[in-house]
Design a protein around this motif. Structure first.
Motif, PDB file in Angstrom:
ATOM      1  N   UNK A 132       0.674  -1.479  -0.036  1.00 47.13           N
ATOM      2  CA  UNK A 132       0.280   0.167   0.276  1.00 47.13           C
ATOM      3  C   UNK A 132       1.016   1.326   0.195  1.00 47.13           C
ATOM      4  N   UNK A 133       0.599   2.076  -0.822  1.00 50.15           N
ATOM      5  CA  UNK A 133       1.665   2.817  -1.138  1.00 50.15           C
ATOM      6  C   UNK A 133       0.586   4.235  -0.598  1.00 50.15           C
ATOM      7  N   UNK A 134       1.337   5.669  -0.245  1.00 44.92           N
ATOM      8  CA  UNK A 134       0.837   6.586   0.093  1.00 44.92           C
ATOM      9  C   UNK A 134       1.491   7.886  -1.112  1.00 44.92           C
ATOM     10  N   UNK A 135       0.731   8.387  -1.625  1.00 39.46           N
ATOM     11  CA  UNK A 135       0.776   9.592  -2.485  1.00 39.46           C
ATOM     12  C   UNK A 135      -0.114  10.193  -2.667  1.00 39.46           C
ATOM     13  N   UNK A 166       6.121  12.656   1.462  1.00 42.50           N
ATOM     14  CA  UNK A 166       7.438  13.032   1.879  1.00 42.50           C
ATOM     15  C   UNK A 166       8.303  13.729   0.538  1.00 42.50           C
ATOM     16  N   UNK A 167       8.303  12.999  -0.166  1.00 41.62           N
ATOM     17  CA  UNK A 167       9.145  13.140  -1.552  1.00 41.62           C
ATOM     18  C   UNK A 167       7.976  14.901  -2.363  1.00 41.62           C
ATOM     19  N   UNK A 168       9.197  15.322  -2.514  1.00 38.02           N
ATOM     20  CA  UNK A 168       8.477  16.732  -3.604  1.00 38.02           C
ATOM     21  C   UNK A 168       7.387  16.617  -4.838  1.00 38.02           C
ATOM     22  N   UNK A 169       6.663  17.566  -4.638  1.00 39.29           N
ATOM     23  CA  UNK A 169       5.514  17.146  -5.878  1.00 39.29           C
ATOM     24  C   UNK A 169       5.868  16.109  -7.163  1.00 39.29           C
ATOM     25  N   UNK A 170       6.377  16.978  -7.943  1.00 37.35           N
ATOM     26  CA  UNK A 170       6.937  16.015  -8.924  1.00 37.35           C
ATOM     27  C   UNK A 170       7.019  14.765  -8.887  1.00 37.35           C
ATOM     28  N   UNK A 171       8.102  14.316  -7.657  1.00 37.81           N
ATOM     29  CA  UNK A 171       8.591  12.963  -7.669  1.00 37.81           C
ATOM     30  C   UNK A 171       7.410  12.106  -7.623  1.00 37.81           C
ATOM     31  N   UNK A 172       5.903  12.637  -6.958  1.00 38.02           N
ATOM     32  CA  UNK A 172       5.220  11.620  -6.523  1.00 38.02           C
ATOM     33  C   UNK A 172       4.131  12.038  -8.039  1.00 38.02           C
ATOM     34  N   UNK A 173       4.187  12.686  -8.705  1.00 33.45           N
ATOM     35  CA  UNK A 173       3.569  12.797 -10.121  1.00 33.45           C
ATOM     36  C   UNK A 173       4.576  11.946 -10.082  1.00 33.45           C
ATOM     37  N   UNK A 174       5.448  11.466 -10.485  1.00 38.33           N
ATOM     38  CA  UNK A 174       6.002  10.407 -11.092  1.00 38.33           C
ATOM     39  C   UNK A 174       6.000   8.802 -11.237  1.00 38.33           C
ATOM     40  N   UNK A 175       5.806   8.658  -9.659  1.00 35.03           N
ATOM     41  CA  UNK A 175       4.636   7.001  -9.180  1.00 35.03           C
ATOM     42  C   UNK A 175       4.219   6.803  -9.100  1.00 35.03           C
TER      43      UNK A 175
END
Length: 283
Positions: free
Chosen positions: A159-162, A228-237
């Motif tokens: 389960x991933x939270x982003x 906790x990652x930047x917004x761009x990294x969460x969009x990438x995931x």
């Protein structure tokens, strides 16, 4: 008498030889779906028949029967239509529509009442499944036993939270693969987890009901937190792309992202109450 060889670029009878160069597939910049048509076909894991994968308006995948059917033969709750690569429920006013594969899959129970025409199609698919099995071209995947919640290994479907939401992953974190197309027109083999980039953190978070869901007992579950990652990294995931293809948005997708919106009731078998004892990164 000596035979005269045919000139280059022509057949033996002198007719011109037509060579068709492969035309690269492209996705229009205004298309709501980034998935190439070449990546939308697949086979049902239960019956082996061909299916077409599309995204719905809520970005969830749906498997549709490849052929169009007359709306007169399809019940109204089972009618779907396509617009811009996105599947929408109910018809679009035409005399033809698409039907979900789950309705006619010979190894599933129909989700709605079907008529004579749909039952005939189900029998045809059942015969095709039997032929595939007899020819050794298909083997039905047996149901996999779910891992116990007390398992201390890495979850097979974590389960991933982003992006303020929780998703159920299709594979383990280190095995989530990029869905973009490479220059050789193959799917990228790089993982979404960047070897040198920032990674998430395993945490014990309460299950907590989502919007419109029933309240459950407050149970802590292992969640791979990317908040906790930047917004761009969460969009990438969320788009399921490796760092290289995240920097090239013009590259189309060859597969749908494997995320499912997490539901504590539907995905209870994937809830783990302990953190992984062997994390895959320097955590």
């Amino acid at each position: 008498m000596c035979s005269t060889p045919a000139p280059a670029g022509r057949h033996w009878d002198g007719s011109p030889r037509i060579t068709r160069r492969p035309r690269p597939l492209q996705v229009a910049s205004t298309s709501p779906s980034r998935l190439l048509r070449a990546g939308q076909s697949g086979r049902c894991r239960q019956c082996g028949n061909r299916i077409d994968l599309y995204q719905r308006a809520d970005q969830q995948p749906i498997a549709l029967h490849p052929a169009e059917l007359s709306t007169a033969h399809v019940p109204e709750p089972c009618r779907w239509h396509l617009s811009g690569g996105i599947a929408y429920p109910h018809g679009d006013g035409s005399t033809w529509c698409r039907i979900p594969h789950a309705v006619i899959c010979p190894r599933r129970t129909p989700t709605c009442r079907t008529g004579t025409h749909i039952e005939t199609l189900r029998r045809q698919l059942a015969v095709r499944t039997r032929r595939l099995i007899d020819a050794g071209a298909f083997a039905a995947t047996p149901p996999t036993a779910s891992q116990p919640a007390e398992d201390t290994g890495n979850p097979a479907r974590p389960i991933v939270h982003m992006l303020l939401c929780r998703y159920l992953a299709e594979h383990a974190i280190e095995h989530i693969r990029c869905v973009a197309q490479t220059h050789h027109r193959h799917r990228c083999t790089h993982p979404v987890l960047a070897p040198t980039g920032p990674a998430g953190t395993w945490k014990l978070l309460p299950t907590g009901p989502g919007r419109g869901q029933l309240a459950l007992p407050d149970v802590l579950m292992a969640v791979y937190d990317l908040s906790s990652l930047p917004y761009s990294e969460q969009l990438r995931w969320r788009s399921q792309r490796c760092p290289a293809h995240a920097a090239t948005p013009s590259a189309a997708d060859l597969a749908l992202a494997g995320w499912q919106t997490f539901d504590p009731l539907l995905h209870a078998s994937h809830i783990h109450t302990r953190l992984p004892a062997r994390p895959f990164r320097n955590q």
